[in-house]
Design an enzyme around this catalytic site. Structure first.
Site, PDB file in Angstrom:
ATOM      1  N   ASP A 317       0.861  -1.173   0.000  1.00  0.00           N
ATOM      2  CA  ASP A 317       0.000   0.000   0.000  1.00  0.00           C
ATOM      3  C   ASP A 317       0.906   1.234   0.000  1.00  0.00           C
ATOM      4  OD1 ASP A 317      -2.143   1.724  -0.019  1.00  0.00           O
ATOM      5  OD2 ASP A 317      -3.174   0.832   1.692  1.00  0.00           O
TER       6      ASP A 317
HETATM    7  C1  NOJ Z   1      -4.011   4.017   0.229  1.00  0.00           C
HETATM    8  C2  NOJ Z   1      -5.234   3.168   0.387  1.00  0.00           C
HETATM    9  O1  NOJ Z   1      -5.142   2.420   1.580  1.00  0.00           O
HETATM   10  C3  NOJ Z   1      -5.463   2.210  -0.776  1.00  0.00           C
HETATM   11  O2  NOJ Z   1      -6.689   1.582  -0.601  1.00  0.00           O
HETATM   12  C4  NOJ Z   1      -5.375   2.936  -2.072  1.00  0.00           C
HETATM   13  O3  NOJ Z   1      -5.640   2.065  -3.133  1.00  0.00           O
HETATM   14  C5  NOJ Z   1      -3.973   3.538  -2.186  1.00  0.00           C
HETATM   15  N1  NOJ Z   1      -3.802   4.501  -1.119  1.00  0.00           N
HETATM   16  C6  NOJ Z   1      -3.737   4.217  -3.520  1.00  0.00           C
HETATM   17  O4  NOJ Z   1      -4.451   5.387  -3.620  1.00  0.00           O
END
Ligand code: NOJ
Length: 805
Positions: A317
């Protein structure tokens, strides 16, 4: 590898099957800030400069594996690491530096830069100007629609309609593809049972079966796989795993989850996405039972890649690799990079830790070329599978059919919670309609928390739709009553009450702005924010019949508000077509048919609350009455030392699976096809459902089963099947569910698949409170599972690099 980590590895190797969750990690606390700028661009050199010019991506023939092998053979280490590097271009232009890095083959994936033309240019540079012509993966969070915004995932889950959810994902993918997006970060399949957590809005609810079926539908809709080729966009199941169990409902917080819940609740929906062919997975930010998800070898390498045979790639993530330093798990960025690549994270989202450190890890012998190539192979496989996609024409956004699908999804997602014979409204009898509340005309807020590309000007608000519909029929009088849902200023409430007092009916649009849910938007209260409770009370006191329509991203504790009004609908954040769809339901063009995918608590203090809870040894009697408010000095004897709260009633405000309709359904003649079932047999459970009202409507028929006695305490009931059926007024239908012994199995605390002999009870009905009035017996135990793709076992520690997949 530092000496302390080496010692840990040795201990694990000696101890062998030690629980992975007990592994001590003893890294130092020093903090290296994530790289803000990229290292200088160094043009890669071909592996062997004597060789003929490289064969470019588009020209390599052969089957999938041959094409990937050929590519990998030609790649330099820098180019390989480039495939594992994802960047976020900070503006909607490609800087020369970014263009140069793409040209040099140092970038594998780019976040969508906000404009199709820029995405096209980035892709052109990769395809035409890089040495091997390997395309980029252009990624974007297209979670519940791109321009045509569908209800938030929690709202979509309330449809209990996999086909409709699949169609929504298909439309989102078509719109995304037309913007040159290749990869979406959805579906989110985290189970959540805690409405304080802002990201519950993005989940598919509290139940693993429902979430798994809907997540699989989303994967099919996003990817549109045909003969192994992805004709839509890559899907990404996230956040692996346990993220929704954040302690205290606070985002990013630690997750401490039992093995039973990990295996029976958190993992199954992810497995469903693998079975549906999901090509990518994203790790969780959180620490899960002591190991950050981004370095969770037992779950990533052992469960996902080995036991489930996942052949796609895993992305971290955003920033989660370097965040392991703050977790106190990695000593610095280099350590974090080593830990995550070794644990099975193939691509680095936006920290540049891989770009900075993988080469030195290889040189230092801490990362094998096999593992590096494995990660690259996984990414390239997806690129090859996408390669034959025909580019989507432009003009795919907001097509009439897409808007109609969004409208239908809202219609099926709205849950009718109460109706004292006021709905549907008869327009011919209305002269004046009061439209009140901060969500009545909030075009951005109705879109929900993940609508990066949704536009206010495309949104049709309830106010706009009602004005349109009642034009020439009745006067629409509007009073917002508050600036937004969390406005603390009560000064305009009086005005709203005055408007209500002049009307035949007051339609109140309340709830939570989209800004109150989503990532890092958690609440300690589930009560109405701002002055909304006062607003509702003031309107109700006018005596004008009141319909409450909630637009919100989470279950709320709304008992008082429900009591004060004649009818209540819960519409989640419905997206672009909120207004027309809600109007359709208010006036009876369609009957509400949504069912709650999450339990609604009476009070935040009951959290976490969910229908599939285990029993305690001291359950409270159904007639329990709380001490506080009873007027007595103490509880009567039969209520003492039982499991309850002194100041709240038992059970939820609204149970899982609940939702009313404009008709009524009767369930009768529940029957089982056999009294006993043996391993590898199936059993059919059925019931006759009759529409006993005067309106044609859909019903979501639900099957719940209880395993009465087991050597691991089982839930008081579990959803084992559901079907949305259409029943014309007065008609009946026999609804059948077939279960195999595998459906009756559970995973014990060691992760073994267990089917125990004994009695099961079951019930078929319209929500999770149905009586379990059917019975059958499982005759013989299924032997405890051996580890295999279909029967994952408890993960065992695989540390370091010795088991490369
Ligand atoms: C953080 C989030 O937790 C995730 O769900 C998301 O896809 C990513 N950022 C990218 O934006």
């Amino acid at each position: 590898m530092n000496t302390r980590r080496l010692a840990t590895v040795l201990i694990v190797l000696v101890v062998g099957s030690v629980s992975p969750f007990a592994i001590a990690q003893t890294t130092g606390p020093s903090y290296d800030a994530p790289a803000a700028t990229a290292p200088a661009v160094v043009a890669p050199q071909p592996a062997d400069t004597q060789e003929a010019p490289p064969l470019r991506f588009d020209l390599i023939a052969g089957d999938l594996d041959q094409r990937i092998d050929r590519l990998i053979d030609q790649m330099t280490t820098a180019e390989k690491i480039g495939q594992l590097t994802q960047i976020y271009p900070s503006d909607d232009q490609l800087t020369e530096e970014t263009a140069q890095r793409i040209r040099a083959g140092l970038i594998g994936s780019v976040f969508y830069p906000g404009k199709r033309s820029v995405a096209e240019e980035a892709q052109r540079i990769a395809r035409e100007e890089s040495r091997l012509g390997i395309p980029l993966l252009i990624a974007r969070d297209v979670i519940h629609g791109l321009r045509t915004v569908f209800p938030i995932p929690l709202g979509q889950a309330a449809t209990w309609n996999p086909a409709l959810v699949e169609e929504g994902a298909r439309i989102a993918a078509d719109e995304a593809k037309s913007e040159r997006i290749d990869w979406t970060f959805a579906p989110m399949v985290d189970i959540s049972r805690d409405a304080r957590w802002g990201r519950i809005a993005e989940t598919l609810g509290e139940d693993p079966l429902l979430a798994g079926e809907l997540a699989a539908a989303m994967v099919r809709g996003f990817q549109q796989e045909q003969n192994g080729q992805i004709t839509g966009v890559l899907a990404c199941a996230k956040h692996f795993v346990g993220y929704g169990f954040a302690e205290g409902g606070r985002d990013y917080n630690r997750v401490s989850i039992s093995q039973a819940d990990l295996h029976n609740v958190a993992l199954p929906p992810f497995k469903a996405t693998v079975d549906a062919g999901c090509r990518t997975f994203m790790t969780t930010f959180s620490e899960v039972n002591g190991l950050p998800g981004t370095a969770h070898t037992p779950l990533l390498r052992d469960v996902l890649k080995r036991d489930w045979g996942f052949s796609g790639f895993v992305v971290s993530d955003w920033g989660s690799i370097t965040e392991m330093v703050a977790h106190g798990f990695a000593s610095d960025t280099a350590d974090a990079a080593a830990l995550s690549i070794q644990a099975g994270v193939d691509m680095d989202m936006c920290t540049l830790a891989y770009e900075k450190h993988l080469a030195e890890l290889i040189d230092a012998g801490q990362l094998s070329t096999e593992r590096l190539d494995d990660a690259v192979r996984r990414v390239l496989r997806c690129k090859v599978e996408l390669a034959s996609r025909s580019p989507q024409p432009v003009g795919m956004l907001l097509r009439p059919a897409s808007l109609e699908a969004a409208r239908e999804t809202v219609r099926q997602s709205v849950v009718l919670l109460k109706n004292d014979n006021i709905l549907p409204l008869d327009e011919t009898k209305l002269k004046q309609v009061a439209v009140i509340g901060p969500m009545a005309d909030a075009p951005v807020q109705q879109l929900g928390c993940w609508s990066l590309d949704g536009k206010a000007e495309d949104s049709v608000t309830p106010l706009a739709a009602l004005r349109d519909r009642l034009d020439g029929v009745a006067e629409v009088m509007y009073a917002p009553g508050a600036k937004n849902t969390f406005d603390e200023d009560a000064s305009v409430i009086e005005k709203a009450a005055e408007v209500a007092s002049q009307a035949d009916v007051a339609l109140l649009f309340v709830g939570e702005d989209a800004t109150l849910s989503g990532e890092a938007r958690c609440r300690v209260s589930l009560d109405m924010p701002g002055v909304q409770a006062e607003l509702i009370e003031a309107v109700a006191e006018t005596g004008t019949p009141t319909v409450l329509v909630f637009l919100a991203g989470r279950p709320m504790s709304i008992g008082d508000q429900v009591e004060q009004s004649e009818a209540v609908m819960f519409a989640w954040h419905p997206g672009t077509m909120a207004g027309p769809a809600i109007a359709d339901l208010l006036f009876g063009d369609a009957s509400p048919s949504g069912k709650l995918p999450v339990t609604f608590p009476r009070s935040v203090g009951q959290t976490p609350i969910y229908y599939a809870h285990p029993n305690t040894g001291r359950p409270s009697p159904d007639n329990y009455r709380p001490l506080v408010g009873s007027g007595e000095d103490d509880l009567p004897g039969e209520f003492q030392y039982r499991s309850h709260y002194l100041d709240e009633e038992l059970g939820p405000q609204f149970p899982f699976g609940f939702g009313l309709s404009y008709t009524s359904f009767d369930y009768s003649s529940g029957s089982v096809s056999r009294q006993t079932i043996e391993p590898n047999d199936t059993i059919t459970l059925s019931a006759k459902v009759t529409n006993t009202g005067t309106v044609d409507a859909d019903e979501v028929v639900q099957l719940y089963v209880r395993d009465k006695v087991a050597r691991s305490v089982r839930p008081v009931r579990e959803l084992k099947g559901f079907q949305r059926i259409r029943l014309p007024a007065g008609q009946s239908k026999e609804v059948e569910f077939t279960l195999s012994t595998k459906d009756l199995a559970y995973r014990d605390n060691e992760g073994n698949l267990v089917v125990e002999p004994g009695e099961f009870t079951a019930g078929i009905g319209g929500d999770s409170t149905v009586e379990l009035d059917m019975k059958f017996t499982l005759e013989e135990a299924l032997t405890t599972a051996a580890p295999s793709a279909s029967q994952p076992r408890i993960p065992t520690a695989t540390t370091g690099d010795q088991a490369v997949r």
